[in-house]
Motif scaffolding. Structure first.
Motif, short mmCIF file in Angstrom:
data_model
loop_
_atom_site.label_atom_id
_atom_site.label_comp_id
_atom_site.label_asym_id
_atom_site.label_seq_id
_atom_site.Cartn_x
_atom_site.Cartn_y
_atom_site.Cartn_z
N ALA A 137 0.84 -1.21 0.00
CA ALA A 137 0.00 0.00 0.00
C ALA A 137 0.87 1.25 0.00
O ALA A 137 0.58 2.23 -0.70
CB ALA A 137 -0.93 -0.01 1.21
N ALA A 138 1.96 1.22 0.78
CA ALA A 138 2.87 2.38 0.83
C ALA A 138 3.58 2.59 -0.50
O ALA A 138 3.80 3.73 -0.93
CB ALA A 138 3.90 2.19 1.94
N ILE A 139 3.93 1.51 -1.17
CA ILE A 139 4.58 1.59 -2.49
C ILE A 139 3.64 2.26 -3.50
O ILE A 139 4.08 2.98 -4.38
CB ILE A 139 4.97 0.17 -2.98
CG1 ILE A 139 6.14 -0.38 -2.17
CG2 ILE A 139 5.25 0.13 -4.47
CD1 ILE A 139 7.47 0.25 -2.46
N ARG A 140 2.36 2.03 -3.35
CA ARG A 140 1.37 2.51 -4.32
C ARG A 140 0.86 3.91 -4.02
O ARG A 140 0.02 4.44 -4.76
CB ARG A 140 0.21 1.53 -4.39
CG ARG A 140 0.61 0.20 -5.00
CD ARG A 140 -0.51 -0.81 -4.94
NE ARG A 140 -0.18 -2.01 -5.72
CZ ARG A 140 -0.80 -3.17 -5.62
NH1 ARG A 140 -1.80 -3.30 -4.77
NH2 ARG A 140 -0.43 -4.20 -6.36
N THR A 141 1.31 4.51 -2.92
CA THR A 141 0.85 5.85 -2.56
C THR A 141 2.04 6.81 -2.49
O THR A 141 3.18 6.41 -2.70
CB THR A 141 0.11 5.83 -1.21
OG1 THR A 141 0.99 5.31 -0.21
CG2 THR A 141 -1.13 4.96 -1.27
N ALA A 142 1.75 8.04 -2.17
CA ALA A 142 2.81 9.05 -2.06
C ALA A 142 3.73 8.71 -0.89
O ALA A 142 3.29 8.14 0.11
CB ALA A 142 2.20 10.43 -1.86
N PRO A 143 5.01 9.04 -1.01
CA PRO A 143 5.96 8.76 0.09
C PRO A 143 5.53 9.44 1.38
O PRO A 143 4.89 10.48 1.38
CB PRO A 143 7.27 9.35 -0.44
CG PRO A 143 7.13 9.40 -1.92
CD PRO A 143 5.67 9.65 -2.17
#
Length: 200
Positions: A137-143
């Motif tokens: 999920a973190a990879i697919r969203t903004a840092p």
């Protein structure tokens, strides 16, 4: 080398002794170990409720550990399928130069070291599948500025990792090497600064 599914069948085989079934579970980690072999083994033993050194654990506990490992592997295989489809589409449109996400993924292909824990005794306590879902999920969203697994903001850069690449941001809360693409530039700079401070 035997495939994961073949090894998992041996863990489930009631004709095998508990010692043999334990050995096959350990061998499953040669194919899929999100925290690294030793840390993933420590995690599975703690979650299932048997000692890592127990040579004849209860088969029911071994099956519980295998179930957790297989659930996490299914999450990761789905992510890898999506990743492969995305790269294929990008190449179709002429985007051949891999980005920072692709570089991170290259080091975790197959699911080994996805959430590398350099200290085998320090790792997330949540189910493996939940940890992988948070990272994906973190990879697919903004840092962001915190660890995607435990939301801890205490991240420091380490230069002595026993994994490729040999340096990276390590979460003080759960012990994972945080994927660089999920952190903001400011969070990475702070991690570098805290890492330099810790080495003094």
């Amino acid at each position: 080398m035997a495939k994961f599914r073949s090894l998992a069948r041996q863990v489930r085989d009631p004709r095998r002794t508990p010692t043999q079934r334990r050995t096959y579970l350990r061998r499953c980690l040669e194919r899929f170990a999100p925290y690294g072999h030793r840390a993933t083994w420590d995690h599975l033993c703690a979650r299932a409720g048997f000692c890592p050194q127990d040579r004849e654990p209860d088969p029911a506990l071994l099956l519980a550990a295998l179930d957790e490992l297989e659930e996490a592997r299914a999450v990761w295989l789905a992510y890898e399928a999506d990743f492969a489809a995305r790269r294929k589409e990008e190449k179709f449109y002429g985007i051949r130069q891999p980005g920072i996400l692709d570089d991170w993924h290259r080091h975790t292909w197959g699911g080994n070291g996805v959430a590398w824990c350099d200290d085998p005794s320090i790792h997330p306590s949540d189910r493996l599948a939940d940890v992988l879902r948070r990272i994906i999920a973190a990879i697919r969203t903004a840092p962001g500025a915190t660890c995607p697994v435990c939301a801890d903001s205490h991240i420091r850069w380490r230069h002595d990792l026993a994994h490729e690449p040999g340096s990276g941001p390590v979460c003080a809360g759960c012990g994972i090497v945080v994927p660089v693409p999920v952190l903001t530039e400011r969070a990475l700079a702070e991690a570098h600064n805290s890492g330099q401070f810790a080495l003094r």
